[in-house]
Design a protein around this motif. Structure first.
Motif, short mmCIF file in Angstrom:
data_model
loop_
_atom_site.label_atom_id
_atom_site.label_comp_id
_atom_site.label_asym_id
_atom_site.label_seq_id
_atom_site.Cartn_x
_atom_site.Cartn_y
_atom_site.Cartn_z
N GLN A 192 9.47 -0.80 7.70
CA GLN A 192 10.17 0.16 6.86
C GLN A 192 9.37 0.44 5.59
OE1 GLN A 192 14.37 -0.68 6.22
NE2 GLN A 192 14.37 -2.13 7.92
N ILE A 193 9.48 1.66 5.11
CA ILE A 193 8.87 2.05 3.83
C ILE A 193 9.96 2.04 2.76
CG2 ILE A 193 7.75 3.93 2.57
CD1 ILE A 193 6.35 4.71 5.13
N ALA A 194 9.66 1.40 1.63
CA ALA A 194 10.64 1.30 0.56
C ALA A 194 11.02 2.69 0.06
CB ALA A 194 10.09 0.44 -0.59
N LEU A 203 -3.60 1.31 8.63
CA LEU A 203 -3.49 -0.14 8.75
C LEU A 203 -3.05 -0.54 10.16
CD1 LEU A 203 -1.72 -1.07 5.39
CD2 LEU A 203 -4.15 -1.18 5.92
N LYS A 204 -3.63 -1.65 10.63
CA LYS A 204 -3.28 -2.19 11.93
C LYS A 204 -3.29 -3.72 11.85
CE LYS A 204 -5.16 1.65 14.67
NZ LYS A 204 -6.13 2.04 15.73
N VAL A 205 -2.45 -4.33 12.68
CA VAL A 205 -2.44 -5.79 12.76
C VAL A 205 -3.78 -6.26 13.32
CG1 VAL A 205 -1.35 -7.77 13.87
CG2 VAL A 205 0.06 -5.90 13.01
N GLY A 206 -4.35 -7.27 12.68
CA GLY A 206 -5.63 -7.82 13.11
C GLY A 206 -6.80 -7.36 12.26
N ILE A 243 4.65 0.45 1.42
CA ILE A 243 4.91 -0.38 2.59
C ILE A 243 4.33 -1.76 2.33
CG2 ILE A 243 2.81 0.36 3.79
CD1 ILE A 243 4.43 0.15 6.40
N ARG A 244 5.03 -2.79 2.74
CA ARG A 244 4.62 -4.16 2.49
C ARG A 244 3.79 -4.68 3.67
NH1 ARG A 244 8.68 -9.10 0.71
NH2 ARG A 244 7.07 -10.57 0.05
N VAL A 279 0.86 -1.18 0.00
CA VAL A 279 0.00 0.00 0.00
C VAL A 279 0.89 1.23 0.00
CG1 VAL A 279 -1.87 -1.18 1.21
CG2 VAL A 279 -0.16 0.06 2.52
N THR A 280 0.32 2.36 -0.34
CA THR A 280 1.09 3.58 -0.41
C THR A 280 1.40 4.11 0.98
OG1 THR A 280 -0.91 4.94 -0.55
CG2 THR A 280 0.03 4.15 -2.62
N GLU A 281 2.38 5.00 1.00
CA GLU A 281 2.76 5.61 2.27
C GLU A 281 1.59 6.37 2.88
OE1 GLU A 281 6.04 8.94 3.83
OE2 GLU A 281 5.97 8.31 1.74
#
Length: 409
Positions: A278-280, A250-253, A286-287, A242-244
């Protein structure tokens, strides 16, 4: 009378006589004066003014007649399908693309060099962890194992005898220590040889499904040569980026819904389990990794997937059918249907082009950020044949079917 005057008189008489003889009347009156130029200019100017005035009047009369003709001969209203702008809560979705990766997947290979003597598996079958797959030639190692076992047996007997003598004070402790060392050395040889033998028998490292066999009996393998692929399909990872700008939401879960081309119409669900810290630097993306259960084992690693992250709902917004919006270089617009009463008291409908600011599109509907309010009627089908202000009539044909509650994916 003097002679000179008589001659002149005679001469004048002759002249008069000659004129009378020729038959022309003698007119001694003064000639008429010519018409003045100013009078001619007045006459010509008057005629030109009359001509120009006639042309102007004719053009004016023609324009009035044409205007009256078109005013009395209006084209019939254009039939269009209408839809109502609604205020509703639109699912807040973040869509991205990615691919599937197996949580456990490996190309099974041998740890040592050797010749294949037996293949113990069938391609495409499911195996459990530790299942023997390929046997390499291990006769030398089996011989060494027998040798070390024999040495261990002798060393064990010598150690027992030395311990008995030492307990009765008939033998030194040094003999016991030497026998113990010999026994330990034989046991170490056995352990080493068994490890070598185990390397010659390739086993499945975990439970999973086997792929295509890549070796044959009698083939000499070097360490690291792939024998067969082993994949655990019970659980997969969906990797996407997804974009920066969207990374902060976004959150885990959070729930992730996936679609694959192999099964159109089906939706698979997973959870975000990992977000790359980290952001590429090259793409500013971001992955993200989501874990997806695959109990039917129909999803395969390597599949292209469309992922949709379900984010918290936003406040209600105005939406219209996607077919109602015209997307042009000059901006997005819709035709708003308005009512007006004529001089005869009858109500007529007209469509007025209104520029709007659009947002996200979800399942056939478009968010209208600015330009409309709830309850406005817009043209859903038929706007291609309209101009702003054109008369319209509501068609009896139903408008495009839009889900009352768009699916949350």
């Amino acid at each position: 009378m003097p002679a000179g005057r008589r001659l002149q008189k005679v001469h004048d008489m002759n002249i008069v006589t000659e004129h009378k003889i020729s038959g022309e009347p003698i007119d001694n009156k003064a000639p008429k004066r010519p018409v003045r130029p100013v009078l001619w200019f007045i006459i010509v100017g008057t005629l030109l003014a009359v001509l120009v005035g006639g042309l102007v009047w004719f053009n004016y009369f023609r324009g009035q007649m044409i205007k009256q003709f078109f005013a009395n001969n209006k084209p019939p209203p254009t039939a269009v399908s209408a839809a109502e702008a609604k205020s509703e809560v639109v699912p807040n979705l973040l869509t991205a693309v990615g691919g599937l990766v197996a949580v456990h997947q490996v190309d099974v290979s041998a740890d040592v060099n050797g010749r294949v003597t037996e293949i113990k598996f069938q391609p495409g079958t499911r195996v459990e962890a530790g299942t023997p797959l390929v046997q390499l030639f291990d006769a030398p190692e089996q011989g060494d194992l027998a040798n070390y076992k024999a040495q261990a047996t002798v060393a064990q007997l010598s150690l027992d005898r030395a311990k008995q003598l030492a307990s009765r004070q008939f033998g030194p402790q040094a003999t016991v220590d030497s026998a113990q060392a010999a026994y330990d050395q034989a046991q170490a040889g056995i352990a080493k040889t068994e490890a070598l033998i185990s390397q010659k028998l390739v086993r499945a490292p975990f439970a999973g499904d086997l792929g295509v066999r890549k070796v044959e009996v009698g083939q000499y393998l070097t360490a690291g040569t792939a024998i067969v692929s082993l994949t655990d399909l019970s659980e997969l990872w969906a990797n996407f980026t997804v974009t920066e700008k969207d990374s902060g939401s976004l959150k885990v879960g959070q729930t992730v819904r996936l679609k694959v081309d192999a099964y159109p119409g089906r939706v698979f669900e997973g959870k975000i389990t990992t977000i790359e810290p980290q952001i590429a630097s090259d793409t500013r993306n971001i992955r993200v990794q989501a874990t997806v259960a695959n109990p039917e084992k129909i999803l395969k690693p390597g599949m292209f997937v469309t992922t949709t992250v379900v984010l918290p709902d936003k406040p209600a917004v105005i939406t219209v059918p996607e077919t109602a919006v015209d997307y042009t270089l000059y901006g997005d617009s819709v035709f708003v249907i308005t009512e007006k009463k004529g001089e005869d008291g009858k109500t007529s409908l007209s469509a007025v082009r209104t520029f709007v600011q659009t947002g996200n599109r979800v399942e056939g509907r478009v968010e209208i950020v600015k330009g409309l309010k709830a309850g406005d009627k817009v043209v859903a089908v038929g706007q291609l044949k309209l101009q702003s202000g054109a008369a319209v009539s509501i068609s009896t044909d139903p408008a495009p079917q839009i889900p009352a509650q768009p699916p949350r994916y």
